[in-house]
Design an enzyme around this catalytic site. Sequence first.
Site, PDB file in Angstrom:
ATOM      1  N   LEU A   1       0.858  -1.223  -0.004  1.00  0.00           N
ATOM      2  CA  LEU A   1       0.036   0.121   0.250  1.00  0.00           C
ATOM      3  C   LEU A   1       0.787   1.268   0.048  1.00  0.00           C
ATOM      4  O   LEU A   1       0.462   2.202  -0.481  1.00  0.00           O
ATOM      5  CB  LEU A   1      -0.896   0.129   1.247  1.00  0.00           C
ATOM      6  CG  LEU A   1      -1.972  -1.020   1.241  1.00  0.00           C
ATOM      7  CD1 LEU A   1      -2.658  -1.191   2.658  1.00  0.00           C
ATOM      8  CD2 LEU A   1      -2.977  -0.608   0.093  1.00  0.00           C
ATOM      9  N   GLY A   2       1.975   1.120   0.631  1.00  0.00           N
ATOM     10  CA  GLY A   2       2.795   2.320   0.714  1.00  0.00           C
ATOM     11  C   GLY A   2       4.055   1.994   1.742  1.00  0.00           C
ATOM     12  O   GLY A   2       3.855   1.119   2.547  1.00  0.00           O
TER      13      GLY A   2
ATOM     14  N   GLY B   1       6.402   3.768   4.529  1.00  0.00           N
ATOM     15  CA  GLY B   1       6.587   5.242   5.289  1.00  0.00           C
ATOM     16  C   GLY B   1       8.115   5.222   6.126  1.00  0.00           C
ATOM     17  O   GLY B   1       8.589   4.255   5.905  1.00  0.00           O
ATOM     18  N   GLY B   2       8.077   6.176   7.098  1.00  0.00           N
ATOM     19  CA  GLY B   2       9.116   5.973   7.710  1.00  0.00           C
ATOM     20  C   GLY B   2       9.486   4.966   8.566  1.00  0.00           C
ATOM     21  O   GLY B   2      10.751   4.591   8.713  1.00  0.00           O
ATOM     22  N   PHE B   3       8.566   4.043   8.992  1.00  0.00           N
ATOM     23  CA  PHE B   3       8.665   2.883   9.701  1.00  0.00           C
ATOM     24  C   PHE B   3       8.789   1.605   9.391  1.00  0.00           C
ATOM     25  O   PHE B   3       9.068   0.504   9.874  1.00  0.00           O
ATOM     26  CB  PHE B   3       7.576   2.910  10.880  1.00  0.00           C
ATOM     27  CG  PHE B   3       7.658   4.075  11.745  1.00  0.00           C
ATOM     28  CD1 PHE B   3       8.920   4.430  12.723  1.00  0.00           C
ATOM     29  CD2 PHE B   3       6.673   5.143  11.835  1.00  0.00           C
ATOM     30  CE1 PHE B   3       8.901   5.496  13.411  1.00  0.00           C
ATOM     31  CE2 PHE B   3       6.727   6.415  12.696  1.00  0.00           C
ATOM     32  CZ  PHE B   3       7.894   6.446  13.387  1.00  0.00           C
ATOM     33  N   GLY B   4       8.152   1.702   8.113  1.00  0.00           N
ATOM     34  CA  GLY B   4       8.381   0.451   7.268  1.00  0.00           C
ATOM     35  C   GLY B   4       7.132   0.339   6.171  1.00  0.00           C
ATOM     36  O   GLY B   4       6.544   1.358   5.644  1.00  0.00           O
ATOM     37  N   SER B   5       6.930  -0.932   5.615  1.00  0.00           N
ATOM     38  CA  SER B   5       5.921  -1.023   4.585  1.00  0.00           C
ATOM     39  C   SER B   5       4.567  -1.477   5.028  1.00  0.00           C
ATOM     40  O   SER B   5       4.653  -2.186   5.933  1.00  0.00           O
ATOM     41  CB  SER B   5       6.667  -2.030   3.437  1.00  0.00           C
ATOM     42  OG  SER B   5       7.891  -1.639   3.185  1.00  0.00           O
TER      43      SER B   5
ATOM     44  N   LYS C   1       1.553  -3.513   8.801  1.00  0.00           N
ATOM     45  CA  LYS C   1       2.590  -2.710   8.798  1.00  0.00           C
ATOM     46  C   LYS C   1       3.981  -3.472   9.091  1.00  0.00           C
ATOM     47  O   LYS C   1       3.736  -4.200  10.515  1.00  0.00           O
ATOM     48  CB  LYS C   1       2.345  -1.429   9.546  1.00  0.00           C
ATOM     49  CG  LYS C   1       3.483  -0.651   9.363  1.00  0.00           C
ATOM     50  CD  LYS C   1       3.162   0.939  10.207  1.00  0.00           C
ATOM     51  CE  LYS C   1       3.678   2.015   9.398  1.00  0.00           C
ATOM     52  NZ  LYS C   1       2.971   2.981   9.596  1.00  0.00           N
TER      53      LYS C   1
ATOM     54  N   ASP D   1       3.510  11.701  15.922  1.00  0.00           N
ATOM     55  CA  ASP D   1       3.691  11.799  14.633  1.00  0.00           C
ATOM     56  C   ASP D   1       2.304  12.093  14.038  1.00  0.00           C
ATOM     57  O   ASP D   1       2.074  11.485  12.990  1.00  0.00           O
ATOM     58  CB  ASP D   1       4.319  10.503  13.936  1.00  0.00           C
ATOM     59  CG  ASP D   1       5.217  10.809  12.704  1.00  0.00           C
ATOM     60  OD1 ASP D   1       5.305  11.598  12.335  1.00  0.00           O
ATOM     61  OD2 ASP D   1       5.477   9.489  12.174  1.00  0.00           O
TER      62      ASP D   1
HETATM   63  N1  LIG Z   1      -4.715   0.912   7.574  1.00  0.00           N
HETATM   64  C1  LIG Z   1      -4.420   1.117   6.606  1.00  0.00           C
HETATM   65  N2  LIG Z   1      -5.258   1.089   5.297  1.00  0.00           N
HETATM   66  C2  LIG Z   1      -5.053   1.464   4.029  1.00  0.00           C
HETATM   67  N3  LIG Z   1      -3.995   1.880   3.713  1.00  0.00           N
HETATM   68  C3  LIG Z   1      -2.884   1.950   4.903  1.00  0.00           C
HETATM   69  C4  LIG Z   1      -3.235   1.786   6.108  1.00  0.00           C
HETATM   70  N4  LIG Z   1      -2.118   2.061   6.743  1.00  0.00           N
HETATM   71  C5  LIG Z   1      -1.258   2.783   6.018  1.00  0.00           C
HETATM   72  N5  LIG Z   1      -1.500   2.552   4.574  1.00  0.00           N
HETATM   73  C6  LIG Z   1      -1.038   3.144   3.436  1.00  0.00           C
HETATM   74  O1  LIG Z   1       0.400   2.892   3.551  1.00  0.00           O
HETATM   75  C7  LIG Z   1       1.191   4.278   3.284  1.00  0.00           C
HETATM   76  C8  LIG Z   1       2.126   4.122   4.419  1.00  0.00           C
HETATM   77  O2  LIG Z   1       1.899   4.012   5.542  1.00  0.00           O
HETATM   78  P1  LIG Z   1       2.833   4.543   6.790  1.00  0.00           P
HETATM   79  O3  LIG Z   1       4.104   3.598   6.939  1.00  0.00           O
HETATM   80  O4  LIG Z   1       1.941   4.783   8.030  1.00  0.00           O
HETATM   81  O5  LIG Z   1       3.353   5.995   6.330  1.00  0.00           O
HETATM   82  P2  LIG Z   1       3.922   6.888   7.114  1.00  0.00           P
HETATM   83  O6  LIG Z   1       4.839   6.405   7.898  1.00  0.00           O
HETATM   84  O7  LIG Z   1       4.671   7.834   6.088  1.00  0.00           O
HETATM   85  O8  LIG Z   1       2.827   7.549   7.904  1.00  0.00           O
HETATM   86  C9  LIG Z   1       0.183   5.025   3.572  1.00  0.00           C
HETATM   87  O9  LIG Z   1       0.293   6.438   2.837  1.00  0.00           O
HETATM   88  C10 LIG Z   1      -1.076   4.391   3.281  1.00  0.00           C
HETATM   89  O10 LIG Z   1      -1.408   4.968   2.015  1.00  0.00           O
END
Ligand SMILES: Nc1ncnc2c1ncn2[C@@H]1O[C@H](COP(=O)(O)OP(=O)(O)O)[C@@H](O)[C@H]1O
Length: 673
Positions: free
Chosen positions: A351-352, A354-358, A374, A470
Site C-alpha cells: 500500500l505504501g 513510510g518512515g517505519f516500514g512497508s 505494517k 507523529d
Molecule cells: N490501515 C491502512 N489502510 C489502508 N492503507 C494504509 C493503512 N495504513 C497505511 N496505509 C497506506 O500505507 C502508506 C504508508 O503508511 P505509513 O507507513 O503509515 O506511512 P507514514 O510512515 O508516512 O505515516 C500510507 O500512505 C497509506 O496509503
Amino acid sequence: MFLKLITIIFFILLFQSLKSSSQSLTYTNGFNPPNNISLQGITTVTPNGLLKLTNTTVQKTGHAFYTKPIRFKDSPNGTVFSFSTTFVFAIHSQISILSGHGIAFVVAPKPSLSSGTASQYLGLFNITNNGNSSNNIFAVELDTIRSTEFNDIDDNHVGIDIDSLTSVESFRAGWWDEKRQFKNLSLISRKPMQVWVDYDGGTNKIDVTMAPFNEDKPSKPLVSTVRDLSAVLLQDMFVGFSSATGSVLSEHFILGWSFAVNKNAPPLDLSKLPKLPRFVPKKISEFFKIGMPLISLFLIFSAIFLICYIVRRKRKFAEELEEWEKEFGKNRFRFKDLYYATKGFKEKDLLGSGGFGSVYKGVMPGTKLEIAVKKVSHESRQGMKEFVAEIVSIGRMSHRNLVPLLGYCRRRGELLLVYDYMPNGSLDKYLYNTPEVTLNWKQRIKVILGVASGLFYLHEEWEQVVIHRDVKASNVLLDAELNGRLGDFGLARLYDHGSDPQTTHVVGTLGYLAPEHTRTGRATTATDVFAFGAFLLEVACGRRPIEIQHETDETFLLVDWVFGLWTKGNILAAKDPNMGSEFDEKEVEMVLKLGLLCSHSDPRARPTMRQVLHYLRGDAKLPELTPLDLSGSGMMFGFQDGFSELGMSYSSSVFKGFTGGSSIADSLLSGGR
Ligand SMILES: Nc1ncnc2c1ncn2[C@@H]1O[C@H](COP(=O)(O)OP(=O)(O)O)[C@@H](O)[C@H]1O
Ligand SMILES: *[C@@H]1O[C@H](CO)[C@@H](O)[C@H](O)[C@H]1NC(C)=O
Ligand SMILES: *[C@@H]1O[C@H](CO)[C@@H](O)[C@H](O)[C@H]1NC(C)=O
Ligand SMILES: *[C@@H]1O[C@H](CO)[C@@H](O)[C@H](O)[C@H]1NC(C)=O
Ligand SMILES: *[C@@H]1O[C@H](CO)[C@@H](O)[C@H](O)[C@H]1NC(C)=O
Ligand SMILES: *[C@@H]1O[C@H](CO)[C@@H](O)[C@H](O)[C@H]1NC(C)=O
Ligand SMILES: *[C@@H]1O[C@H](CO)[C@@H](O)[C@H](O)[C@H]1NC(C)=O
C-alpha cells in the site's frame, strides 16, 4: 529261384519297414548336451540338463525339435502308424495364481515353427494360419490361460489340437486315480507332472493321460478322442515342444522325454531326471537387488527434502514469543496467517511505505476481513515489552477517529502491526501536488474535527495519556465515509525512549516537530498540538509544512508564509485554491489562525486539544488575536531555530527508510519518506 528272390525282397522290405517304423528316442538323463535337439527362440538347456522352453522374457516363443525326421507312414497316402510319447514337465510362474501361456507337444512337418506367435498361440500358429488344414500340425496343449477366442474351457486344461488352437477335445488338468476318482492338477503348481500321448494307428484313438510325478500311468486317460491322423500327418514329420510367454513371467520346463513309433514310448527313469531349480521369484529378487537401494535412496532423499521443507517452512513462519507476551495472546496474530493474508507480502499488495516500514494489504483467510499489515523492522529488543504492552492497550482503544489496531505479530528483527484496512488511503494524497481527487471544505473540516477528537481521546479520554508523536497528513487515513482516522500512534515511541538525555532520539517528521521537542527530546501533549497545528495549516492550504523551491533552492515555510499573509491582513489568501468556492470564510480563517496558534514556539502558549476541539466546534471563540499579539508575546515560528539543531538531534534510525539519491535535507524535507 524267383520265389526265393521274392521272399528276399519281401523280407528286406519288411525289415526296412520294421526298421523305420520302430524309431524311438529317449531323453531320460536330461538334455545336456542337447544331442539331436534343435533349440529355437528363447529355449535353452540348463547346465543340469533341463529343457527350458521359456525363460522370464515376456511375449516370446521357444521351440525344441528332435532334429531327425520321424517316419509316420509307409507312403504319402498311407495310414499313420501308432505312436506314443511321454514327458515330464513343470511350469514356474512368478505369480502363484497366474501364468502364461503353456506348453504343447507338437508333431510338425518341419523341425521349426518360426511363424508361430507368442501368447495364446503357444508358438504353434499365428493369426492367419490358425485353423488352416494345410498346417499339418498335431499338438497336445497344456494351456494355462483361458483364451475365449479358441473356446478354451478354463485356464488349466489339456487339449488335443489339430491344425488349430481350437482343441478337438479338452479337459481340465487332472487325473483318474486307481479308484477311478478324478483329481485336479494345477499346471502352474511348480510341481513336475507326467503326460502320456498315445495314438493307435488301428483304431485312430488318441489318448492323453496325465499324472503327478512318481505316479504310475493312470489306466483311464484324461482326454480321449477318435481321429484318423492320416489326413493330418505327412509321411515324415518332426516331433518336439512349443511354448510361449505372455505378459506373466513364466518358465516352462521339460525334464525328460521319450517317443516311439509303433510301440510304447520307452518308460522314463524318473530318478535320473534332472532336478528342477528351487523356485526363486527371480524378478522379485532382482527387483529387490536393484530396487531396494533405489527405493531407499529415494526414501532418504524424500525424507531429506521433507525435513528441509519443514525446517524452511518453520523458519519462514518462525515467530518470537516470550513469556511476558502470553497475556497478550488474543492480540497476537500468527505470522503464517498474515503471510497467507497478504499472499506472502507481495510487492503488488504494497500500500505504501513510510518512515517505519512497508504497509501491505491483506485479507484474513478465515474472516475475509480486509487488513493492512505494517512491517516494521526492529533490531533491538529494548523497549519491546513496553511497546507491545502499549500497542495491546492501544488495541483496546476504540474511537471512530483512530485506525483500529487489531493486533501484532513479532518475529526476529521484525514487528508486524495489523490494522483495519482503510479503503480511502491517507489524507496527504488528496492535498499536495495537484491531486486527482481533492476534498472540499466540508470534507476537510470533517477530517480536521475527526483528527482533533482522535487526538483529544489519546490525550485526555483514554485511561492514560498517550502521545501520538507523529501527527501529520500522511498518518491520517480516510475510512469509507471519508472520516479522518489517526493512524500510527505510539509507533514513534518504539524508537523514542528518551531515558538518557545524552542519546535522545527524536522521532517525528520535520515540519511537525516542536522546537522544544528537538531541543529536549521529550514528546509531550504540547508537541502533539504543535504537529496538529502544522496539520491544520496543511489541510487548509494544501501545502506541505516545508517545501523547497527547486528553482531558487529556497526553503518555503508554510507557517511563516501564512503568518506573513496574516500580517498583511489577507490570511484567506493562504487557503487551498483546490478546495472550491463553497466554504465558510470565517471558518477557514479560524482554522488558519488556530493552526498558527498551535504552532507557537512556546509550548505554554499553545492550546490544549480540549481547547482546540472547543474552537473547532465553535463552542468557544478563538481569542481575538492580531499578528502583533503573537509576535509581541514572543511568537516565533520555531522552525528556524529548530531547524538548525535538527541535523544533530535527528536520529538516523528514524529515517532508515531513505534510500540514497538526493541530499539528506531533501529527504528530510520531503516528509520522512
Ligand atoms: N490501515 C491502512 N489502510 C489502508 N492503507 C494504509 C493503512 N495504513 C497505511 N496505509 C497506506 O500505507 C502508506 C504508508 O503508511 P505509513 O507507513 O503509515 O506511512 P507514514 O510512515 O508516512 O505515516 C500510507 O500512505 C497509506 O496509503
Ligand atoms: C544323436 O546324435 C548322436 C551324434 O550326434 C548319434 O550318435 C546318436 O545316434 C543320435 N541319437 C539318436 C537317438 O538318434
Ligand atoms: C531368455 O533367453 C534368451 C535367449 O537365450 C536371452 O536372450 C534372454 O536374455 C533370456 N532372458 C532372461 C530374462 O533370462
Ligand atoms: C495319393 O492320393 C492322391 C489323391 O488322393 C493321388 O493323386 C496320388 O496319386 C496318390 N499317390 C500314391 C503314391 O498313391
Ligand atoms: C503365419 O504363418 C504363415 C506360415 O505358416 C506365414 O506365411 C504367415 O506370414 C504368418 N502370418 C503372420 C501374421 O505371421
Ligand atoms: C491355408 O494355407 C495355405 C498355404 O499357407 C493357403 O494357400 C490357403 O489359402 C490357406 N487357407 C485358408 C482357408 O486360409
Ligand atoms: C477341480 O477343479 C474344478 C474347476 O477348476 C472345481 O470345480 C472342482 O471343485 C475341483 N475339485 C477339487 C476336488 O478340488
